[in-house]
Write an enzyme that holds these catalytic residues in place. Structure first.
Site, PDB file in Angstrom:
ATOM      1  N   TRP A 105       0.818  -1.219   0.000  1.00 29.14           N
ATOM      2  CA  TRP A 105       0.000   0.000   0.000  1.00 29.14           C
ATOM      3  C   TRP A 105       0.844   1.258   0.000  1.00 29.14           C
ATOM      4  CZ3 TRP A 105      -4.270  -1.112  -2.038  1.00 29.14           C
ATOM      5  CH2 TRP A 105      -4.869  -2.349  -1.786  1.00 29.14           C
ATOM      6  N   ASP A 174      -1.226   6.584   6.516  1.00 25.59           N
ATOM      7  CA  ASP A 174      -2.353   5.760   6.080  1.00 25.59           C
ATOM      8  C   ASP A 174      -2.639   4.772   7.209  1.00 25.59           C
ATOM      9  OD1 ASP A 174      -4.083   3.880   5.022  1.00 25.59           O
ATOM     10  OD2 ASP A 174      -2.811   3.339   3.317  1.00 25.59           O
ATOM     11  N   LYS A 198     -12.548  -1.512   7.310  1.00 23.02           N
ATOM     12  CA  LYS A 198     -11.864  -2.537   8.107  1.00 23.02           C
ATOM     13  C   LYS A 198     -12.275  -2.437   9.580  1.00 23.02           C
ATOM     14  CE  LYS A 198      -8.605  -1.880   4.555  1.00 23.02           C
ATOM     15  NZ  LYS A 198      -8.562  -3.149   3.861  1.00 23.02           N
TER      16      LYS A 198
HETATM   17  N1  PMP Z   1      -4.333   1.424   2.402  1.00 21.48           N
HETATM   18  C1  PMP Z   1      -4.394   0.282   3.094  1.00 21.48           C
HETATM   19  C2  PMP Z   1      -3.516   0.102   4.274  1.00 21.48           C
HETATM   20  C3  PMP Z   1      -5.266  -0.728   2.674  1.00 21.48           C
HETATM   21  O1  PMP Z   1      -5.331  -1.878   3.349  1.00 21.48           O
HETATM   22  C4  PMP Z   1      -6.077  -0.523   1.534  1.00 21.48           C
HETATM   23  C5  PMP Z   1      -7.085  -1.550   1.057  1.00 21.48           C
HETATM   24  N2  PMP Z   1      -6.997  -2.790   1.521  1.00 21.48           N
HETATM   25  C6  PMP Z   1      -5.949   0.678   0.850  1.00 21.48           C
HETATM   26  C7  PMP Z   1      -5.097   1.635   1.310  1.00 21.48           C
HETATM   27  C8  PMP Z   1      -6.769   0.949  -0.386  1.00 21.48           C
HETATM   28  O2  PMP Z   1      -8.061   1.178  -0.004  1.00 21.48           O
HETATM   29  P1  PMP Z   1      -9.265   1.224  -1.041  1.00 21.48           P
HETATM   30  O3  PMP Z   1      -9.467  -0.144  -1.563  1.00 21.48           O
HETATM   31  O4  PMP Z   1     -10.382   1.709  -0.163  1.00 21.48           O
HETATM   32  O5  PMP Z   1      -8.910   2.199  -2.102  1.00 21.48           O
END
Ligand code: PMP
Length: 367
Positions: A105, A174, A198
């Site tokens: 990520w 994040d 989550k």
């Molecule tokens: N950051 C983290 C730490 C994630 O776990 C995720 C999705 N699993 C995201 C960003 C991306 O999120 P989204 O699918 O809502 O765009």
């Protein structure tokens, strides 16, 4: 009668049963209005109350200082990979940002930021995402507009148990997958964001907590819906917000509050994750978690099954057996394989115990 299923998915993830029941109860007739939140106007006083309640619960649960705005945006965590540089990379003339890349990520976020400025990866490149490079190996750029990191890497199960020291440079995190799973000192951050799906709700809304002095520096090309200042000035109502997702989030935040807040969540999350890591550690190499002990995630526990560090057939058998016992969504992310147990706030101690009992049984059978 509802099937007894234990959901260990990485997101969208389990919601507290009481939240689902309340949403069900209120679905057709919210607060005597005779209509559903799904149909309600986003500028009605009833929806205003839902927004206000969500903001004030977040402020209370995270002790958010008065000089921070709380925004509810769309576009998910991925939307923030773009919004962060679009809003903040212009804070300083060099248009340069420091990134810590410790998993999928943060790697994606860094790649997106490259479209808008210079990106400096502050540490030696990692061969595998199984650790957090020691801060002594980081070269932070004092003229960076911000330093970015992902507090919990959901795919690899790598979590920071410390807050990076940036020597005054704006810190951005994040926290999508460990938001409200433990207390956090918001005052150390310029910006924190988290997708709701989550720990605090369902997909559709992303919480952004941003210090006021960082507003108003967006690049010209920043889409208006991602412009933090525009959204802050309009209480996140520049356009139609994800009303139902915000409503569900408000119920989850109430649930967190009535269950003791972030400190209580932390205690529980430590207990749950230790239960699983202890079994892995004591399995004599039958279960393997490749992540260094110090940065093992309390939210996402990735592991391989089988003596040679992962045996596809055995893992399939493990997943099938789990599913027979009502435990689902334990398959690891497609990029890493193996197993991943996500233990977000709504996953109970009892849920985790069921997994622990099964892991011990499976080990005994195959040793
Ligand atoms: N950051 C983290 C730490 C994630 O776990 C995720 C999705 N699993 C995201 C960003 C991306 O999120 P989204 O699918 O809502 O765009």
């Amino acid at each position: 009668e509802q099937k007894q299923t234990i959901h260990f998915g990485a997101g969208p993830a389990k919601l507290p049963q009481s939240v689902l029941l309340q949403a069900q109860k209120e679905l057709l007739d919210y607060s005597g209005m005779g209509i559903s939140v799904l149909e309600m106007g986003h500028r009605s006083s009833e929806f205003d109350n839902i927004m206000d309640k969500s903001v004030s619960l977040l402020r209370e649960l995270l002790n958010i200082p008065a000089n921070y705005k709380v925004l509810f945006l769309q576009g998910g965590g991925s939307g923030q990979f773009s919004a962060v540089p679009l809003n903040l990379i212009g804070l300083k003339e060099d248009k340069c940002a420091d990134y810590l890349v410790t998993g999928t990520w943060s790697a994606k976020a860094a790649k997106e930021a490259e479209k808008y400025g210079k990106v400096n990866i502050v540490h030696p490149k990692l061969d595998s995402y199984t650790k957090i490079p020691d801060p002594s190996s980081w070269t932070l750029n004092p003229s960076a507009s911000y330093v970015y990191y992902c507090c919990n890497e959901t795919v690899h199960g790598v979590e920071y148990n410390f807050t990076p020291e940036t020597n005054g440079v704006v810190l951005v995190s994040d926290m999508s997958s460990n938001f409200l799973s433990r207390p956090v000192d918001v005052s150390k951050f310029g910006l924190i964001y988290a997708g709701a799906q989550k720990n605090i709700g369902c997909a559709g809304v992303t919480v952004v907590i941003v210090r006021e002095d960082l507003l108003g520096h967006a690049l010209k090309e920043c889409p208006v819906i991602l412009d933090y200042k525009v959204q802050a000035d309009m209480n996140s109502l520049y356009n139609t917000p994800p009303c139902f997702s915000i409503y569900i989030m408000s119920l989850v935040l109430e649930w967190i509050k009535s269950n003791g807040g972030s400190a209580a969540m932390e205690t529980l999350n430590k207990q749950k994750s230790s239960m699983i890591y202890d079994i892995i550690n004591a399995s004599n190499g039958f279960y393997v978690c490749p992540v260094e002990e110090a940065c093992r995630s309390r939210m996402n526990v990735p592991f391989r099954v089988g003596k040679k560090g992962g045996d596809d057939a055995l893992e399939k058998e493990f997943l099938n057996g789990a599913s027979e016992r009502g435990m689902i969504s334990l398959k690891g992310h497609r990029s890493v394989g193996g197993i991943r147990a996500s233990l977000y706030n709504a996953v109970t101690l009892e849920d985790t115990e069921s997994l622990a009992v099964y892991m011990k049984e499976f080990l005994k059978q195959h040793q």
